[in-house]
Design a protein around this motif. Sequence first.
Motif, PDB file in Angstrom:
ATOM      1  N   LEU A 129       0.828  -1.257   0.043  1.00 16.43           N
ATOM      2  CA  LEU A 129       0.020   0.031   0.026  1.00 16.43           C
ATOM      3  C   LEU A 129       0.942   1.346  -0.014  1.00 16.43           C
ATOM      4  CD1 LEU A 129      -2.847  -1.037   2.369  1.00 16.43           C
ATOM      5  CD2 LEU A 129      -2.901  -0.737  -0.166  1.00 16.43           C
ATOM      6  N   LYS A 130       2.048   1.158   0.768  1.00 14.93           N
ATOM      7  CA  LYS A 130       2.824   2.294   0.783  1.00 14.93           C
ATOM      8  C   LYS A 130       3.376   2.583  -0.779  1.00 14.93           C
ATOM      9  CE  LYS A 130       5.981   3.331   4.049  1.00 14.93           C
ATOM     10  NZ  LYS A 130       6.802   3.222   5.034  1.00 14.93           N
ATOM     11  N   ILE A 131       3.731   1.542  -1.289  1.00 17.57           N
ATOM     12  CA  ILE A 131       4.441   1.641  -2.501  1.00 17.57           C
ATOM     13  C   ILE A 131       3.455   2.068  -3.740  1.00 17.57           C
ATOM     14  CG2 ILE A 131       5.243   0.422  -4.612  1.00 17.57           C
ATOM     15  CD1 ILE A 131       6.762  -1.497  -2.482  1.00 17.57           C
ATOM     16  N   LEU A 132       2.046   1.565  -3.450  1.00 18.35           N
ATOM     17  CA  LEU A 132       1.176   2.111  -4.555  1.00 18.35           C
ATOM     18  C   LEU A 132       0.747   3.490  -4.354  1.00 18.35           C
ATOM     19  CD1 LEU A 132      -1.120   1.077  -6.665  1.00 18.35           C
ATOM     20  CD2 LEU A 132      -2.571   0.576  -4.562  1.00 18.35           C
ATOM     21  N   ALA A 133       0.783   4.044  -2.829  1.00 22.84           N
ATOM     22  CA  ALA A 133       0.641   5.422  -2.647  1.00 22.84           C
ATOM     23  C   ALA A 133       1.493   6.115  -3.196  1.00 22.84           C
ATOM     24  CB  ALA A 133       0.270   5.611  -0.973  1.00 22.84           C
ATOM     25  N   ALA A 134       2.617   5.949  -3.124  1.00 19.30           N
ATOM     26  CA  ALA A 134       3.929   6.444  -3.643  1.00 19.30           C
ATOM     27  C   ALA A 134       3.806   6.755  -5.241  1.00 19.30           C
ATOM     28  CB  ALA A 134       5.230   5.923  -3.412  1.00 19.30           C
ATOM     29  N   ILE A 135       3.543   5.355  -5.771  1.00 16.11           N
ATOM     30  CA  ILE A 135       3.390   5.683  -7.185  1.00 16.11           C
ATOM     31  C   ILE A 135       2.238   6.478  -7.553  1.00 16.11           C
ATOM     32  CG2 ILE A 135       2.601   4.332  -9.287  1.00 16.11           C
ATOM     33  CD1 ILE A 135       4.178   1.779  -7.922  1.00 16.11           C
ATOM     34  N   LEU A 136       0.920   6.479  -7.247  1.00 19.47           N
ATOM     35  CA  LEU A 136      -0.144   7.156  -7.281  1.00 19.47           C
ATOM     36  C   LEU A 136       0.323   8.782  -6.974  1.00 19.47           C
ATOM     37  CD1 LEU A 136      -3.010   5.190  -6.180  1.00 19.47           C
ATOM     38  CD2 LEU A 136      -2.284   5.635  -8.586  1.00 19.47           C
ATOM     39  N   GLY A 137       1.165   9.034  -5.985  1.00 15.13           N
ATOM     40  CA  GLY A 137       1.272  10.385  -5.645  1.00 15.13           C
ATOM     41  C   GLY A 137       2.382  11.112  -6.597  1.00 15.13           C
ATOM     42  N   VAL A 138       3.246  10.053  -7.153  1.00 12.00           N
ATOM     43  CA  VAL A 138       4.414  10.559  -8.170  1.00 12.00           C
ATOM     44  C   VAL A 138       3.610  10.912  -9.612  1.00 12.00           C
ATOM     45  CG1 VAL A 138       6.171   9.893  -9.523  1.00 12.00           C
ATOM     46  CG2 VAL A 138       6.332   9.664  -7.226  1.00 12.00           C
TER      47      VAL A 138
ATOM     48  N   MET B 195     -10.353   7.328  -5.861  1.00 14.64           N
ATOM     49  CA  MET B 195     -11.551   7.360  -5.101  1.00 14.64           C
ATOM     50  C   MET B 195     -12.208   6.083  -4.905  1.00 14.64           C
ATOM     51  SD  MET B 195     -15.162   9.485  -6.058  1.00 14.64           S
ATOM     52  CE  MET B 195     -15.275   8.635  -7.729  1.00 14.64           C
ATOM     53  N   VAL B 196     -12.006   5.205  -6.101  1.00 15.81           N
ATOM     54  CA  VAL B 196     -12.437   3.953  -6.130  1.00 15.81           C
ATOM     55  C   VAL B 196     -11.892   3.118  -4.898  1.00 15.81           C
ATOM     56  CG1 VAL B 196     -12.487   1.962  -7.407  1.00 15.81           C
ATOM     57  CG2 VAL B 196     -13.336   4.079  -8.601  1.00 15.81           C
ATOM     58  N   ILE B 197     -10.409   3.193  -4.761  1.00 13.64           N
ATOM     59  CA  ILE B 197      -9.957   2.493  -3.846  1.00 13.64           C
ATOM     60  C   ILE B 197     -10.388   2.889  -2.401  1.00 13.64           C
ATOM     61  CG2 ILE B 197      -7.350   2.229  -2.782  1.00 13.64           C
ATOM     62  CD1 ILE B 197      -6.429   2.309  -5.474  1.00 13.64           C
ATOM     63  N   ALA B 198     -10.530   4.077  -2.057  1.00 10.87           N
ATOM     64  CA  ALA B 198     -11.043   4.668  -0.971  1.00 10.87           C
ATOM     65  C   ALA B 198     -12.240   4.220  -0.427  1.00 10.87           C
ATOM     66  CB  ALA B 198     -10.936   6.116  -0.904  1.00 10.87           C
ATOM     67  N   ILE B 199     -13.280   4.109  -1.727  1.00 14.15           N
ATOM     68  CA  ILE B 199     -14.505   3.807  -1.540  1.00 14.15           C
ATOM     69  C   ILE B 199     -14.696   2.073  -1.196  1.00 14.15           C
ATOM     70  CG2 ILE B 199     -16.745   3.164  -2.538  1.00 14.15           C
ATOM     71  CD1 ILE B 199     -16.374   5.925  -3.964  1.00 14.15           C
TER      72      ILE B 199
ATOM     73  N   VAL C 105     -15.906   0.509   2.424  1.00 18.83           N
ATOM     74  CA  VAL C 105     -16.883  -0.700   2.535  1.00 18.83           C
ATOM     75  C   VAL C 105     -16.459  -2.121   3.034  1.00 18.83           C
ATOM     76  CG1 VAL C 105     -18.436  -2.108   0.937  1.00 18.83           C
ATOM     77  CG2 VAL C 105     -18.303   0.220   0.447  1.00 18.83           C
ATOM     78  N   VAL C 106     -15.064  -2.177   2.861  1.00 18.29           N
ATOM     79  CA  VAL C 106     -14.798  -3.641   3.356  1.00 18.29           C
ATOM     80  C   VAL C 106     -14.442  -3.430   4.833  1.00 18.29           C
ATOM     81  CG1 VAL C 106     -12.661  -4.715   3.435  1.00 18.29           C
ATOM     82  CG2 VAL C 106     -13.640  -4.322   1.298  1.00 18.29           C
ATOM     83  N   PHE C 107     -13.987  -2.295   4.991  1.00 14.45           N
ATOM     84  CA  PHE C 107     -13.669  -2.098   6.909  1.00 14.45           C
ATOM     85  C   PHE C 107     -15.107  -1.774   7.518  1.00 14.45           C
ATOM     86  CE2 PHE C 107      -9.221  -1.499   5.215  1.00 14.45           C
ATOM     87  CZ  PHE C 107      -8.702  -2.679   6.103  1.00 14.45           C
ATOM     88  N   MET C 108     -15.911  -1.355   6.906  1.00 13.59           N
ATOM     89  CA  MET C 108     -17.172  -1.126   7.522  1.00 13.59           C
ATOM     90  C   MET C 108     -17.746  -2.245   7.472  1.00 13.59           C
ATOM     91  SD  MET C 108     -20.599   0.632   5.932  1.00 13.59           S
ATOM     92  CE  MET C 108     -20.737  -0.593   4.724  1.00 13.59           C
ATOM     93  N   LEU C 109     -17.882  -3.177   6.307  1.00 14.27           N
ATOM     94  CA  LEU C 109     -18.601  -4.654   6.609  1.00 14.27           C
ATOM     95  C   LEU C 109     -17.956  -5.494   7.577  1.00 14.27           C
ATOM     96  CD1 LEU C 109     -19.404  -5.221   2.967  1.00 14.27           C
ATOM     97  CD2 LEU C 109     -21.052  -4.712   4.683  1.00 14.27           C
ATOM     98  N   LYS C 110     -16.482  -5.486   7.529  1.00 17.24           N
ATOM     99  CA  LYS C 110     -15.822  -6.315   8.675  1.00 17.24           C
ATOM    100  C   LYS C 110     -16.228  -6.142  10.177  1.00 17.24           C
ATOM    101  CE  LYS C 110     -11.155  -7.122  10.330  1.00 17.24           C
ATOM    102  NZ  LYS C 110     -10.763  -6.135  11.440  1.00 17.24           N
ATOM    103  N   ASN C 111     -16.236  -4.647  10.334  1.00 20.29           N
ATOM    104  CA  ASN C 111     -16.578  -4.094  11.797  1.00 20.29           C
ATOM    105  C   ASN C 111     -17.878  -4.461  11.986  1.00 20.29           C
ATOM    106  OD1 ASN C 111     -16.327  -2.621  14.126  1.00 20.29           O
ATOM    107  ND2 ASN C 111     -16.977  -0.922  13.392  1.00 20.29           N
ATOM    108  N   LEU C 112     -18.794  -4.178  11.023  1.00 19.70           N
ATOM    109  CA  LEU C 112     -20.339  -4.546  11.357  1.00 19.70           C
ATOM    110  C   LEU C 112     -20.378  -6.108  11.624  1.00 19.70           C
ATOM    111  CD1 LEU C 112     -22.355  -2.843   8.642  1.00 19.70           C
ATOM    112  CD2 LEU C 112     -22.501  -2.560  11.161  1.00 19.70           C
ATOM    113  N   PHE C 113     -19.862  -7.275  10.802  1.00 19.18           N
ATOM    114  CA  PHE C 113     -19.892  -8.421  11.292  1.00 19.18           C
ATOM    115  C   PHE C 113     -19.156  -8.870  12.504  1.00 19.18           C
ATOM    116  CE2 PHE C 113     -21.459  -8.331   6.775  1.00 19.18           C
ATOM    117  CZ  PHE C 113     -22.785  -8.489   7.227  1.00 19.18           C
ATOM    118  N   THR C 114     -18.008  -8.300  13.008  1.00 15.77           N
ATOM    119  CA  THR C 114     -17.234  -8.746  14.130  1.00 15.77           C
ATOM    120  C   THR C 114     -17.984  -8.158  15.249  1.00 15.77           C
ATOM    121  OG1 THR C 114     -15.700  -6.837  13.810  1.00 15.77           O
ATOM    122  CG2 THR C 114     -15.290  -9.032  12.664  1.00 15.77           C
ATOM    123  N   ASN C 115     -18.802  -7.063  15.283  1.00 17.74           N
ATOM    124  CA  ASN C 115     -19.284  -6.451  16.590  1.00 17.74           C
ATOM    125  C   ASN C 115     -20.900  -6.513  16.271  1.00 17.74           C
ATOM    126  OD1 ASN C 115     -19.774  -5.023  18.633  1.00 17.74           O
ATOM    127  ND2 ASN C 115     -18.512  -3.259  18.067  1.00 17.74           N
TER     128      ASN C 115
END
Length: 149
Positions: free
Chosen positions: A6-15, A55-59, A63-73
Amino acid sequence: MLHKILKILAAILGVLGLIFLVRIIAEGDDAIKSAAAMGDTSIVDPFAYVAYFIMVIAIVFVVVFMLKNLFTNTATLKNTLIGVGIFAAVLIIAYMVSGGDPQTYLYGGEAVSEGESHMVGAGLIAFYILIVTAAVAMLFSGVKKITSR
């Protein structure tokens, strides 16, 4: 491992974003506007595609972490389902209360159907119900906070 990727991907997208931004600035506003007027958006498109990709990556992550949090709690899942149920009830009530408007409206040069008019009315009524509910909740919260001191 995922953190490094993710750090490498962020750096590539930033550049990439920085390169496209410098290209846009170097081209100048007038050149971009005149090219866009003739239908050539090749200067701005790569920058926009990077923004869309981010934007797609952020969405997806939200969604993934929201669903993960919903089903674990389970308590959070219960409260979320109650909120969704109340929202659905508001939409159903708004649809039942709203009626079609006898006046004929035009949208894009064509007459709006009675069903479309009914849906617009339901959306407006749902908005009014939700805005009044939010105002009452804020007022109640403020009064409760003031009286608890």
